[in-house]
Design a protein around this motif. Structure first.
Motif, PDB file in Angstrom:
ATOM      1  N   THR B  24      -9.309   0.479   2.996  1.00 18.84           N
ATOM      2  CA  THR B  24      -8.301   1.548   3.021  1.00 18.84           C
ATOM      3  C   THR B  24      -8.034   2.033   4.436  1.00 18.84           C
ATOM      4  O   THR B  24      -6.934   2.471   4.745  1.00 18.84           O
ATOM      5  CB  THR B  24      -8.737   2.748   2.150  1.00 18.84           C
ATOM      6  OG1 THR B  24     -10.034   3.152   2.572  1.00 18.84           O
ATOM      7  CG2 THR B  24      -8.753   2.390   0.692  1.00 18.84           C
ATOM      8  N   ALA B  25      -9.041   1.953   5.309  1.00 22.82           N
ATOM      9  CA  ALA B  25      -8.858   2.487   6.660  1.00 22.82           C
ATOM     10  C   ALA B  25      -8.152   1.490   7.577  1.00 22.82           C
ATOM     11  O   ALA B  25      -7.342   1.874   8.408  1.00 22.82           O
ATOM     12  CB  ALA B  25     -10.204   2.887   7.242  1.00 22.82           C
ATOM     13  N   LEU B  26      -8.467   0.202   7.444  1.00 12.45           N
ATOM     14  CA  LEU B  26      -7.998  -0.774   8.432  1.00 12.45           C
ATOM     15  C   LEU B  26      -6.839  -1.632   7.926  1.00 12.45           C
ATOM     16  O   LEU B  26      -6.121  -2.229   8.728  1.00 12.45           O
ATOM     17  CB  LEU B  26      -9.149  -1.695   8.853  1.00 12.45           C
ATOM     18  CG  LEU B  26     -10.332  -0.989   9.531  1.00 12.45           C
ATOM     19  CD1 LEU B  26     -11.487  -1.947   9.705  1.00 12.45           C
ATOM     20  CD2 LEU B  26      -9.898  -0.443  10.887  1.00 12.45           C
ATOM     21  N   ASN B  27      -6.700  -1.737   6.616  1.00 12.39           N
ATOM     22  CA  ASN B  27      -5.663  -2.612   6.079  1.00 12.39           C
ATOM     23  C   ASN B  27      -4.555  -1.800   5.438  1.00 12.39           C
ATOM     24  O   ASN B  27      -4.699  -1.303   4.325  1.00 12.39           O
ATOM     25  CB  ASN B  27      -6.264  -3.577   5.048  1.00 12.39           C
ATOM     26  CG  ASN B  27      -7.234  -4.540   5.682  1.00 12.39           C
ATOM     27  OD1 ASN B  27      -7.421  -4.538   6.897  1.00 12.39           O
ATOM     28  ND2 ASN B  27      -7.857  -5.364   4.862  1.00 12.39           N
ATOM     29  N   SER B  28      -3.458  -1.650   6.151  1.00 14.32           N
ATOM     30  CA  SER B  28      -2.342  -0.881   5.625  1.00 14.32           C
ATOM     31  C   SER B  28      -1.669  -1.667   4.495  1.00 14.32           C
ATOM     32  O   SER B  28      -1.444  -2.866   4.616  1.00 14.32           O
ATOM     33  CB  SER B  28      -1.361  -0.592   6.751  1.00 14.32           C
ATOM     34  OG  SER B  28      -0.106  -0.278   6.212  1.00 14.32           O
ATOM     35  N   ARG B  29      -1.374  -0.950   3.433  1.00 13.42           N
ATOM     36  CA  ARG B  29      -0.811  -1.592   2.237  1.00 13.42           C
ATOM     37  C   ARG B  29       0.443  -2.411   2.545  1.00 13.42           C
ATOM     38  O   ARG B  29       0.656  -3.467   1.972  1.00 13.42           O
ATOM     39  CB  ARG B  29      -0.450  -0.545   1.182  1.00 13.42           C
ATOM     40  CG  ARG B  29      -1.609  -0.168   0.319  1.00 13.42           C
ATOM     41  CD  ARG B  29      -1.355  -0.551  -1.136  1.00 13.42           C
ATOM     42  NE  ARG B  29      -2.640  -0.739  -1.810  1.00 13.42           N
ATOM     43  CZ  ARG B  29      -2.953  -1.800  -2.532  1.00 13.42           C
ATOM     44  NH1 ARG B  29      -2.075  -2.770  -2.690  1.00 13.42           N
ATOM     45  NH2 ARG B  29      -4.124  -1.909  -3.094  1.00 13.42           N
ATOM     46  N   ARG B  30       1.256  -1.881   3.456  1.00 14.09           N
ATOM     47  CA  ARG B  30       2.539  -2.547   3.675  1.00 14.09           C
ATOM     48  C   ARG B  30       2.359  -3.911   4.332  1.00 14.09           C
ATOM     49  O   ARG B  30       3.266  -4.720   4.361  1.00 14.09           O
ATOM     50  CB  ARG B  30       3.477  -1.642   4.472  1.00 14.09           C
ATOM     51  CG  ARG B  30       3.244  -1.641   5.933  1.00 14.09           C
ATOM     52  CD  ARG B  30       3.933  -0.542   6.694  1.00 14.09           C
ATOM     53  NE  ARG B  30       3.149  -0.268   7.872  1.00 14.09           N
ATOM     54  CZ  ARG B  30       3.155  -1.030   8.966  1.00 14.09           C
ATOM     55  NH1 ARG B  30       3.929  -2.088   9.028  1.00 14.09           N
ATOM     56  NH2 ARG B  30       2.384  -0.742   9.994  1.00 14.09           N
ATOM     57  N   LEU B  31       1.159  -4.168   4.861  1.00 17.17           N
ATOM     58  CA  LEU B  31       0.903  -5.474   5.479  1.00 17.17           C
ATOM     59  C   LEU B  31       0.407  -6.513   4.476  1.00 17.17           C
ATOM     60  O   LEU B  31       0.348  -7.698   4.781  1.00 17.17           O
ATOM     61  CB  LEU B  31      -0.131  -5.326   6.601  1.00 17.17           C
ATOM     62  CG  LEU B  31       0.288  -4.429   7.771  1.00 17.17           C
ATOM     63  CD1 LEU B  31      -0.863  -4.237   8.736  1.00 17.17           C
ATOM     64  CD2 LEU B  31       1.483  -5.044   8.500  1.00 17.17           C
ATOM     65  N   TYR B  32       0.035  -6.060   3.290  1.00 13.03           N
ATOM     66  CA  TYR B  32      -0.540  -6.969   2.303  1.00 13.03           C
ATOM     67  C   TYR B  32       0.325  -8.184   2.004  1.00 13.03           C
ATOM     68  O   TYR B  32      -0.193  -9.294   1.895  1.00 13.03           O
ATOM     69  CB  TYR B  32      -0.858  -6.219   0.997  1.00 13.03           C
ATOM     70  CG  TYR B  32      -2.184  -5.507   1.011  1.00 13.03           C
ATOM     71  CD1 TYR B  32      -2.722  -5.026   2.198  1.00 13.03           C
ATOM     72  CD2 TYR B  32      -2.912  -5.323  -0.157  1.00 13.03           C
ATOM     73  CE1 TYR B  32      -3.924  -4.356   2.220  1.00 13.03           C
ATOM     74  CE2 TYR B  32      -4.131  -4.658  -0.142  1.00 13.03           C
ATOM     75  CZ  TYR B  32      -4.623  -4.179   1.043  1.00 13.03           C
ATOM     76  OH  TYR B  32      -5.824  -3.523   1.058  1.00 13.03           O
ATOM     77  N   PRO B  33       1.648  -8.005   1.840  1.00 12.06           N
ATOM     78  CA  PRO B  33       2.461  -9.179   1.512  1.00 12.06           C
ATOM     79  C   PRO B  33       2.287 -10.312   2.529  1.00 12.06           C
ATOM     80  O   PRO B  33       2.405 -11.483   2.172  1.00 12.06           O
ATOM     81  CB  PRO B  33       3.891  -8.644   1.533  1.00 12.06           C
ATOM     82  CG  PRO B  33       3.757  -7.203   1.231  1.00 12.06           C
ATOM     83  CD  PRO B  33       2.459  -6.775   1.848  1.00 12.06           C
ATOM     84  N   ARG B  34       1.988  -9.971   3.760  1.00  9.98           N
ATOM     85  CA  ARG B  34       1.825 -11.004   4.785  1.00  9.98           C
ATOM     86  C   ARG B  34       0.710 -11.985   4.440  1.00  9.98           C
ATOM     87  O   ARG B  34       0.744 -13.139   4.856  1.00  9.98           O
ATOM     88  CB  ARG B  34       1.480 -10.370   6.133  1.00  9.98           C
ATOM     89  CG  ARG B  34       2.608  -9.568   6.736  1.00  9.98           C
ATOM     90  CD  ARG B  34       2.280  -9.352   8.192  1.00  9.98           C
ATOM     91  NE  ARG B  34       3.141  -8.351   8.801  1.00  9.98           N
ATOM     92  CZ  ARG B  34       2.996  -7.946  10.060  1.00  9.98           C
ATOM     93  NH1 ARG B  34       2.013  -8.451  10.792  1.00  9.98           N
ATOM     94  NH2 ARG B  34       3.797  -7.045  10.556  1.00  9.98           N
TER      95      ARG B  34
END
Lengths: 508, 319
Positions: B24-34
Motif C-alpha cells: 500500500t505504501a510503495l505500489n500506487s494502485r494506478r500503476l497496477y495495470p502496467r
C-alpha cells in the motif's frame, strides 16, 4: 504517519460509539439484555357474524383501566369498515360501521400490553350506591340477608366475604334460595350480588378479563367482583369468595353489558386469542424511552415498522460475521473463496441450522462440482457454462427438497433458501482452482470457507449479541474502530508460523 | 505483533506486513495495470529497451480466436497466456506438433479444438483476476538455456528477483518439477532455489514450505549452479522499476539459449516464499536500501543501482 491517523480515527469512532451507548444504557435505562425487559402480550378479540342487508354497526367493549398492565398499542383490522374508539359509561368502546356488506364478516381488535406493577387502579372513589328497586318478596329477603351478613362482618371486605360464603353455600338458606332462584350463573347472578351490596351501601361492579397464559387461541373470559371499601378497589372471585386478583389477570371491561353487539348482522361470535410475542418486548423498552422524550430514540431503529426492524436485526449482524472473517483471514490465515462469500453462506445457515446447512452445502457443492467437470468436457464458453452450472444447482436443490420431503426430513426443504448464485460461483471457482492448483488447494479453500461460515453463523446466532446491536447500533462504530486497527496489523498470521517455520528454527 | 517473535528476529515479512507496509505504501494502485496487463508490460518494457519474448498474436475477442490457427501455422512452438492472469494460471506451452495435434511440453497431445477452447476461456476472463473479459497473448516460446537441465523437469525455469525501490534485493530460480507440470510456479509444486545476489550462484532450495537439497525428479543437488548473464539479469530487474514505477516489485526473467535473458512478466504483489528459498527474511535487506536512499545516495541509472546492489547485498552473501 498513516498509522497515527488510523489510530486517531479508531479512537474517535470508539469514543463516539461508547458514549452514545452509555447514554442510552445509563441515562435512558435501556436494558442491556433482552431478559431485562418485561414480557409483552398481544390480545386479539375477533368478532364474527353474518351480514344482513343494510348498514352494519358493531361495537366491542375494550380495555380502559388495566391494573398491573400498561398498554403499548392498540389497533383494529377490519377491511372496509369505519373504526373509532369512544368513551361510554364505565369504559371504552370500539365501534365499526359499514354501509353494506355481505357474507361472513370478521372484525379484529388487537391490543399489546406488558406487565407493569406501577399501574394501579387509578379510579375516583365512587358515591354510595342508591338502594335498588327490588320487588316483594325479594326486597324483604335481600334486606334480611344483608342484615345477617352485616352482623357477621367488620368492614366492607369481610362483609363481601361473608355474603359470598352464604351465596355459595351448597345448601342455601331460604332467603338465598329465593333471591338466586334461576340466577345460578352469569350476569344475572352478578347483578343480584351488586344489588345486595347496594343495600349494604357498598359500591360494587363486575369486571371481566382474561388470564394471560403463553398461547391461547380461545381464551375464556373470567369474571370478578370489584368492590370499593372507601379507600381502594378490592377484587373477589364470586364463585369461590377468595379475595385478590391473580397476577396474570388482565381486566378487559367493567359493567354487566354484553361485551360485543352488532346491528345489521346475526350469529355474532366473540373470541379472544392471547399470544406472548418476542419483538414486542423490544418495543416495551422503546416505549419507556419515548416517555422520556429523548430525541435519540425518536431517530432510532424502533421508530421503523416492525417488518423493517426484523430485517435490520439480521442486517446488523452481518458486520459481526464480517469481523469473524477479518480475524480468521488476517490473524489466523484461513483461506476462503472470495471475501464475503463465507458470511453470505453463514446467513443461509440461519435458515437451515448449522449441521443441516453444512451437510446441504457440502452435498450441493460436491454434486455441482462433479457435474461441472462433466461440463468441462463439452468445452463451453465461460458465461453459458456458468449459467449451465446455475441451472443444475437449481435442479439439484429441487431434487434434494423433493427427496428430503419424501423421506420426511423437513430440513431438506430449507435448501431452497440457499443463495444459489453464490453456490454456483463457489462451484465454478472451486473447479478452476481444482484444475489449476490441484484438489488439495481447492479442498483447503472449500474447508476454510465452510469453517469461517460456521463460526460466523455461530457468532451471528448469539441472541444476546443480536439484541445488543439492535438496541445499540452505535456499537457498530466500536466494531469499525477495531476493524480499522486490524487493517493496520502487520504481524504474522498464525498459518505463517508454520509456513515460515524453517526460517525461525534457524538459530536453535 | 501478537505472535511469531522468533520469525521477526530473522526478518521474515508476513502477508499482513507486506500488504500493509509495503504494497500500500510503495505500489500506487494506478500503476497496477502496467504489470497486471502483460500486453501493456510488454510494450512498456520494449520501449525501455528491455529484451522480451516476441509477441506473435493477440486474441481480443472470440472472433480473433477463430482466426488463430492461421497465425499459429507459422510457428512451431509458442506460448498461450492470459494478459491479466495471476500465478501462472491459464498458461499453455506448445513445443511442437504431432499429426494434427499440438504437443504440450509434458508430451501430452492437444487437439486444435481444445487449444481454441482454452484460448476462448482466457478471452472470457476465466483466468483474469477480476473475472473481466481478458486478452489472450500468443508469444515466442523461450528456448531455455541448458544450464538448468540437471535441476529442472521440462518447462521453463525462471528467475524471480525482488526489486525494492529500484534495487534488486533477493533472487531465486524457480525450477519446474513433474508435480508442477513443467510450470515454474511454487504453488504448483515447483522448487525455489535461492540465488546469491552478488555472484549469481544457486544456494539453498525450498519445495512448498520445506527446505530441500536435491531436485525431486533429477535428484541432483541444487546448490552451486551458476546463473549465466547474471549482470544483465540484475540490470533488467533494476530497469523494471523505471518501467513499472512500483517500489516493491517482483521481476520474472527467463534465459533463452540464443537471446539471453528475457523479461517475462512483473508482479506488483510478489509472493513471500522467496524468503524460504533463500533461507532469509527480506526485512534486513529493505533496511539497507532504506538507509542508502535516506542518505540521498540514490542512483538514477538502473545499471548503477544493479551494481550498487551487488555491493550492498554482500553482507547477506552465504560466504
Amino acid at each position: 504517519m498513516t498509522l497515527r491517523y488510523v489510530q486517531g480515527l479508531a479512537l474517535v469512532c470508539a469514543l463516539l460509539g461508547f458514549s452514545v451507548f452509555f447514554y442510552k444504557q445509563a441515562v435512558l435505562g435501556l436494558p442491556l439484555t433482552e431478559d431485562a425487559s418485561r414480557s409483552a402480550w398481544t390480545i386479539e378479540a375477533s368478532l364474527r357474524f353474518e351480514a344482513r342487508p343494510g348498514p352494519i354497526k358493531a361495537a366491542l367493549r375494550v380495555p380502559a383501566l388495566t391494573p398491573g398492565f400498561a398498554t403499548l398499542s392498540e389497533n383494529s383490522v377490519a377491511g372496509g369498515y369505519g373504526y373509532d374508539i369512544g368513551y361510554e359509561d364505565g369504559g371504552r368502546r370500539a365501534q365499526w360501521a359499514v354501509r353494506r356488506a355481505s357474507g361472513e364478516q370478521r372484525l379484529y381488535y388487537r391490543v399489546v400490553v406488558y406487565g407493569d406493577p406501577s399501574i394501579e387502579e387509578a379510579d375516583t372513589t365512587p358515591p354510595f350506591p342508591d338502594p335498588p328497586n327490588l320487588t316483594e318478596p325479594e326486597r324483604t329477603a335481600a334486606l334480611e340477608l344483608v342484615e345477617e351478613v352485616r352482623q357477621q362482618s367488620a368492614d366492607a371486605a369481610s362483609l363481601v366475604s361473608a355474603l359470598l360464603r352464604r351465596v355459595n353455600d351448597p345448601t342455601p338458606d331460604e332467603n338465598v334460595a329465593l333471591l338466586f332462584e334461576g340466577r345460578r350463573g352469569g350476569t344475572r347472578r352478578m347483578s343480584m350480588l351488586i344489588d345486595l351490596l347496594a343495600y349494604a351501601r357498598v359500591p360494587a361492579r363486575s369486571v371481566r378479563g382474561l388470564l394471560l397464559k403463553d398461547e391461547q387461541r380461545n381464551a375464556p373470559i373470567a369474571t370478578y367482583l370489584e368492590i370499593h371499601d372507601g379507600v381502594e378497589w378490592l377484587f373477589f372471585d364470586p364463585s369461590s369468595g377468595s379475595q385478590g386478583l391473580p397476577d396474570n389477570f388482565f381486566a378487559w371491561s367493567r359493567g354487566l353489558e354484553t361485551l360485543a353487539t352488532v346491528q345489521g348482522g346475526s350469529g355474532l361470535e366473540l373470541n379472544f386469542a392471547v399470544r406472548r410475542s418476542q419483538l414486542d418486548s423490544l418495543d416495551v423498552a422503546t416505549n419507556r424511552a419515548e416517555q422520556r422524550g429523548s430525541l435519540l430514540m425518536t431517530f432510532s431503529l424502533f421508530s421503523l415498522p416492525i417488518q423493517t426492524q426484523a430485517v435490520y436485526s439480521v442486517l446488523l449482524m452481518i458486520p459481526i460475521g464480517a469481523l469473524v472473517m477479518v480475524l480468521l483471514r488476517n490473524f489466523v490465515g484461513v483461506q476462503t473463496f472470495g471475501t464475503f462469500m463465507p458470511v453470505l453462506i453463514a446467513l443461509a445457515f440461519r435458515e437451515t441450522d448449522l449441521l443441516a446447512g453444512v451437510i446441504l452445502f457440502t452435498l450441493l457443492t460436491g454434486l455441482g462440482l462433479a457435474i461441472r467437470f462433466l461440463l468441462e468436457r463439452l468445452r463451453l464458453l465461460l458465461v453459458p457454462r456458468l449459467t449451465a452450472v446455475l441451472i443444475i444447482v437449481v435442479l439439484l436443490m429441487l431434487s434434494i427438497s423433493v427427496i428430503a420431503h419424501q423421506l420426511g426430513l423437513e430440513t431438506g426443504l430449507s435448501v431452497a433458501l440457499f443463495p444459489m448464485v453464490i453456490i454456483a460461483m463457489t462451484i465454478e471457482r472451486m473447479s478452476v482452482i481444482w484444475e489449476e492448483r490441484g484438489a488439495q488447494d481447492a479442498m483447503k479453500a472449500g474447508a476454510g470457507s465452510l469453517l469461517v461460515a460456521a463460526l460466523a453463523y455461530l457468532v451471528m446466532g448469539i441472541d444476546a449479541l443480536e439484541y445488543l446491536f439492535f438496541t445499540f447500533p452505535e456499537l457498530l462504530l466500536v466494531i469499525l474502530a477495531f476493524v480499522l486497527l486490524c487493517g493496520r496489523y502487520s504481524g504474522y498470521r498464525l498459518s505463517e508460523l508454520r509456513r515460515f517455520g524453517v526460517l525461525s528454527r534457524k538459530d536453535s | 505483533m501478537l505472535w511469531g517473535h522468533k520469525l521477526k528476529d530473522s526478518g521474515v515479512i508476513g502477508l499482513n506486513e507486506r500488504n500493509a507496509n509495503y504494497i500500500t505504501a510503495l505500489n500506487s494502485r494506478r500503476l497496477y495495470p502496467r504489470v497486471d496487463n502483460k500486453r501493456l508490460t510488454k510494450s512498456l518494457a520494449a520501449a525501455a529497451g528491455m529484451a522480451v519474448p516476441e509477441l506473435y498474436a493477440v486474441a481480443e475477442s472470440q472472433g480473433d480466436v477463430r482466426g488463430l490457427p492461421e497465425t499459429l501455422a507459422q510457428h512451431k512452438s509458442f506460448v498461450v497466456k492470459p494478459a491479466s492472469g495471476s500465478g501462472g494460471d491459464g498458461i499453455l506451452v506448445i513445443d511442437g506438433r504431432y499429426g494434427g495435434n499440438y504437443r504440450l511440453i509434458n508430451g501430452e497431445l492437444m487437439p486444435e479444438s481444445a487449444l481454441l477452447h482454452h484460448t476462448s476461456n482466457i478471452v472470457s476472463g476465466q483466468f483474469s483476476l477480476t473475472g473481466q473479459p481478458d486478452i489472450a497473448l500468443i508469444e515466442y516460446r523461450v528456448q531455455f538455456d541448458s544450464v538448468f537441465d540437471e535441476i529442472s523437469y521440462r518447462g521453463v525455469p525462471d528467475i524471480r528477483i525482488i526489486v525494492y525501490r529500484g534495487y534488486p534485493v533477493m533472487a531465486m530460480v524457480r525450477l519446474p518439477t513433474r508435480q508442477s507440470d513443467g510450470k515454474a510456479n511454487l504453488h504448483q509444486g515447483a522448487v525455489g532455489a535461492g540465488v546469491d545476489l552478488a555472484t549469481g550462484l544457486t544456494m539453498s532450495a525450498s519445495s512448498g514450505n520445506l527446505r530441500v537439497r536435491d531436485h525431486p525428479d533429477t535428484l541432483t543437488p541444487i546448490a552451486g549452479h551458476q546463473v549465466p548473464h547474471w549482470g544483465r539479469i540484475l540490470d533488467i530487474a533494476a530497469t523494471g522499476y523505471e518501467v513499472s514505477g512500483l517500489g516493491y516489485l517482483g521481476v520474472d526473467i527467463v534465459i533463452d539459449k540464443d537471446l539471453g535473458p528475457l523479461m517475462l512478466e512483473m508482479n506488483a504483489r510478489p509472493g513471500l516464499n522467496i524468503q524460504i528459498a533463500n533461507d532469509a527474511g527480506l526485512k534486513p535487506r529493505f533496511a539497507v536500501i532504506d538507509a542508502v536512499l535516506k542518505d540521498g545516495a540514490a542512483d538514477n541509472e538502473p545499471e548503477a543501482r544493479a551494481r550498487a546492489s551487488v555491493e550492498l547485498m554482500q553482507p547477506f552473501s552465504p560466504r
